[in-house]
Design a protein around this motif. Structure first.
Motif, PDB file in Angstrom:
ATOM      1  N   PRO A  68       0.854  -1.151   0.105  1.00 45.52           N
ATOM      2  CA  PRO A  68      -0.391   0.104   0.157  1.00 45.52           C
ATOM      3  C   PRO A  68       1.003   1.526  -0.069  1.00 45.52           C
ATOM      4  O   PRO A  68       2.090   1.145   0.489  1.00 45.52           O
ATOM      5  N   PRO A  69       0.345   2.353  -0.489  1.00 47.03           N
ATOM      6  CA  PRO A  69       1.258   3.463  -0.451  1.00 47.03           C
ATOM      7  C   PRO A  69       1.075   4.117   0.554  1.00 47.03           C
ATOM      8  O   PRO A  69       0.493   3.089   1.523  1.00 47.03           O
ATOM      9  N   ALA A  76      -8.647  11.407   3.591  1.00 48.33           N
ATOM     10  CA  ALA A  76      -9.443  11.248   2.211  1.00 48.33           C
ATOM     11  C   ALA A  76      -9.613  10.428   1.208  1.00 48.33           C
ATOM     12  O   ALA A  76     -10.997  10.219  -0.002  1.00 48.33           O
ATOM     13  N   ALA A  77      -8.837   9.592   1.449  1.00 52.15           N
ATOM     14  CA  ALA A  77      -8.200   7.251   1.389  1.00 52.15           C
ATOM     15  C   ALA A  77      -9.547   7.397   2.179  1.00 52.15           C
ATOM     16  O   ALA A  77      -9.272   5.594   1.767  1.00 52.15           O
ATOM     17  N   VAL A  78     -10.634   7.201   3.223  1.00 51.86           N
ATOM     18  CA  VAL A  78     -10.177   6.148   4.395  1.00 51.86           C
ATOM     19  C   VAL A  78     -12.242   6.551   3.801  1.00 51.86           C
ATOM     20  O   VAL A  78     -12.733   7.859   4.134  1.00 51.86           O
ATOM     21  N   LEU A  79     -12.688   5.288   3.404  1.00 50.05           N
ATOM     22  CA  LEU A  79     -13.618   5.589   3.427  1.00 50.05           C
ATOM     23  C   LEU A  79     -14.955   5.108   4.762  1.00 50.05           C
ATOM     24  O   LEU A  79     -15.671   5.570   5.387  1.00 50.05           O
ATOM     25  N   GLY A  80     -14.085   4.652   5.965  1.00 46.01           N
ATOM     26  CA  GLY A  80     -15.361   4.445   7.000  1.00 46.01           C
ATOM     27  C   GLY A  80     -14.084   3.227   8.424  1.00 46.01           C
ATOM     28  O   GLY A  80     -13.221   2.754   7.123  1.00 46.01           O
ATOM     29  N   TYR A  81     -14.298   3.044   8.972  1.00 42.42           N
ATOM     30  CA  TYR A  81     -13.526   1.843   9.725  1.00 42.42           C
ATOM     31  C   TYR A  81     -14.816   1.169  10.356  1.00 42.42           C
ATOM     32  O   TYR A  81     -15.951   1.029  10.359  1.00 42.42           O
ATOM     33  N   ARG A 115     -10.707   3.556   0.350  1.00 42.24           N
ATOM     34  CA  ARG A 115     -10.933   3.603  -1.385  1.00 42.24           C
ATOM     35  C   ARG A 115     -10.388   2.872  -2.588  1.00 42.24           C
ATOM     36  O   ARG A 115     -11.048   2.579  -3.429  1.00 42.24           O
ATOM     37  N   SER A 116      -8.839   2.671  -2.531  1.00 38.67           N
ATOM     38  CA  SER A 116      -8.070   1.798  -2.356  1.00 38.67           C
ATOM     39  C   SER A 116      -8.911  -0.375  -3.030  1.00 38.67           C
ATOM     40  O   SER A 116      -8.267  -0.949  -3.546  1.00 38.67           O
ATOM     41  N   GLY A 117      -9.804  -0.046  -1.574  1.00 41.26           N
ATOM     42  CA  GLY A 117      -9.694  -1.674  -1.616  1.00 41.26           C
ATOM     43  C   GLY A 117      -9.204  -1.781  -0.384  1.00 41.26           C
ATOM     44  O   GLY A 117      -9.212  -3.225   0.163  1.00 41.26           O
ATOM     45  N   ARG A 118      -7.959  -1.028   0.060  1.00 39.61           N
ATOM     46  CA  ARG A 118      -6.887  -2.470   1.325  1.00 39.61           C
ATOM     47  C   ARG A 118      -7.925  -1.979   2.624  1.00 39.61           C
ATOM     48  O   ARG A 118      -8.469  -0.877   2.282  1.00 39.61           O
ATOM     49  N   GLU A 119      -7.599  -2.941   3.529  1.00 36.75           N
ATOM     50  CA  GLU A 119      -8.146  -2.352   4.667  1.00 36.75           C
ATOM     51  C   GLU A 119      -6.546  -2.588   5.462  1.00 36.75           C
ATOM     52  O   GLU A 119      -6.002  -3.274   5.699  1.00 36.75           O
TER      53      GLU A 119
END
Length: 447
Positions: free
Chosen positions: A333-334, A364-369, A413-417
């Motif tokens: 991941p970046p 800005a890249a976090v969808l949520g927790y 948002r990249s799909g990673r967790e």
């Protein structure tokens, strides 16, 4: 008549004992094997935490039958570089091992657990390094949950050698990663416990280690990209039962292959498997004479060697065609996608507590927790969704006086967790409470 009567009774008793022993099946031999303690000795662990872990290991060793003809033990520190406090065979008594553990000093430095695991494989568990062939091998990894380098690949190499892995986490770390590191099933080989409560699991862990040291372990060898060979000691006889072998990919447990074998079988080879794949193996002894517990093992097949495609795909390729690029793992991941680094538990009540965490980098890249929590050990888990703009929530409806495992996962948002786990405890309190009568019309009103 009295002497003949006594003789007859003694003979009858010996025959009954012999028959009883035969019904119990093969006689269990004394536990023996090589036991390696891997301790996080890096700067991520406080001096107090290290002293408590050292005290726990000393207590655990005092409960084990150590000696040249029984268990041998070794202690390795995790730091910037692995450090062997003492190798197998250096101490021949439990008292000498306990003295050496009490004298062990924290090494500090980085938490290079993967490097220490590779070191253990080459320098301690290998037969060329002096490991005893044909005896069970057990690793007990005590960690605060984090590592500066990858743990999965070197840990899997140890499992492929037949090493049984216990993981003791002092309350932090990624639950999924630690579950993958422990032997299967993780419910039996992974322990989450506060550093001040390690003594609680000492007896249970001792019993599990002794069970793993007995010559009843399912092992894998000759691992290739398309198969591996299984071996186990005699647990049944041809007349006392049979075995059922089960094999399924870890990613698709519903796809199960089964093989029934006679009770005098001690091995089997699985073939035609997929390369670079995790497989879950179960050996289930079936007997109406005595109970023998199933054994579980996870085996990872090797990656396919270049040019070893074979079959129709390899035969049908022309000489002028360019071979397909080799399979590669997903890129890391970046750096801006960093998950929670710390979980804080506060406002603990008998039926609720608040959980907060450091926000993930790159909001800005976090969808949520996702917050998942469940009682220890092994209770049903519940899940709460928290929006990206918040970094805390209150968990309600809990049981008083109960330890919970809480896992906070940041979804990008990249799909990673990225996930982090911690242990939280509710204080003692009333287990039930009578409901107060509500006034008319109060139903449905928000509390």
């Amino acid at each position: 008549m009295l002497p003949w009567t006594a003789f007859s009774l003694a003979l009858s008793l010996r025959l009954a004992l012999a028959r009883s022993g035969a019904e119990r099946g093969p006689r269990a031999s004394a536990p023996q094997g090589d036991l390696l303690f891997l301790l996080d000795s890096s700067a991520s662990v406080s001096h107090y935490e290290f002293s408590r872990v050292r005290e726990f290991v000393g207590q655990l060793v005092g409960l084990l039958p150590l000696g040249p003809g029984a268990l041998r033990t070794s202690l390795v520190h995790v730091g910037s570089r692995p450090y062997t406090e003492f190798p197998f065979g250096q101490h021949s008594s439990g008292e000498a091992v306990q003295d050496a553990i009490r004298a062990a000093a924290q090494r500090m430095g980085d938490t290079n657990t993967g490097l220490a695991l590779a070191y253990a494989k080459e320098q301690l568990f290998a037969e060329v390094a002096g490991a005893r062939p044909g005896v069970p091998k057990v690793l007990v990894w005590v960690t605060d949950g984090g590592s500066s380098d990858p743990v999965g690949p070197p840990m899997q190499e140890l499992k492929d050698l037949g090493v049984t892995v216990f993981v003791v986490s002092t309350g932090r770390g990624n639950l999924l990663e630690l579950s993958a590191a422990a032997s299967a099933p993780p419910e039996e080989y992974l322990h989450f416990v506060d550093v001040d409560d390690l003594h609680i699991i000492a007896q249970q862990l001792r019993a599990s280690i002794l069970d793993a040291m007995r010559p009843q372990q399912l092992r894998a060898s000759e691992v290739t990209s398309s198969g591996f060979r299984l071996a186990w000691p005699p647990l049944l006889t041809a007349d006392s039962g049979y075995y059922v072998l089960e094999l399924a990919p870890s990613a698709d447990p519903g796809t199960v292959r089964r093989q029934q074998l006679p009770g005098n079988a001690t091995g089997w080879a699985w073939t035609n498997l997929d390369p670079d794949t995790d497989y879950e193996v179960a050996l289930v002894p079936e007997s109406n004479v005595h109970l023998v517990r199933p054994q579980h093992l996870r085996v990872h097949t090797l990656p396919r060697e270049p040019g070893a495609e074979g079959g129709a795909a390899g035969a049908g390729r022309g000489q002028d065609e360019t071979p397909p690029p080799p399979l590669t793992r997903p890129p890391p991941p970046p750096p801006e996608e960093a998950g929670p680094e710390r979980i804080v538990v506060s406002h603990a009540r008998p039926r609720s507590l608040r959980v907060s965490w450091t926000p993930a980098l790159g909001p800005a890249a976090v969808l949520g927790y996702h917050v998942q929590y469940g009682p220890l050990p092994g209770g049903a888990a519940q899940r709460v969704e928290v929006p990206a703009g918040r970094n805390g929530t209150t968990l309600q409806g809990l049981a008083p006086g109960t330890a919970y495992l809480v896992t906070v996962t940041a979804a990008f948002r990249s799909g990673r967790e990225r996930a982090l786990s911690a242990k939280a405890c509710t204080p003692d309190g009333p287990r039930s409470r009578a409901l107060r009568p509500q006034p008319p019309g109060a139903a449905g009103r928000a509390p």
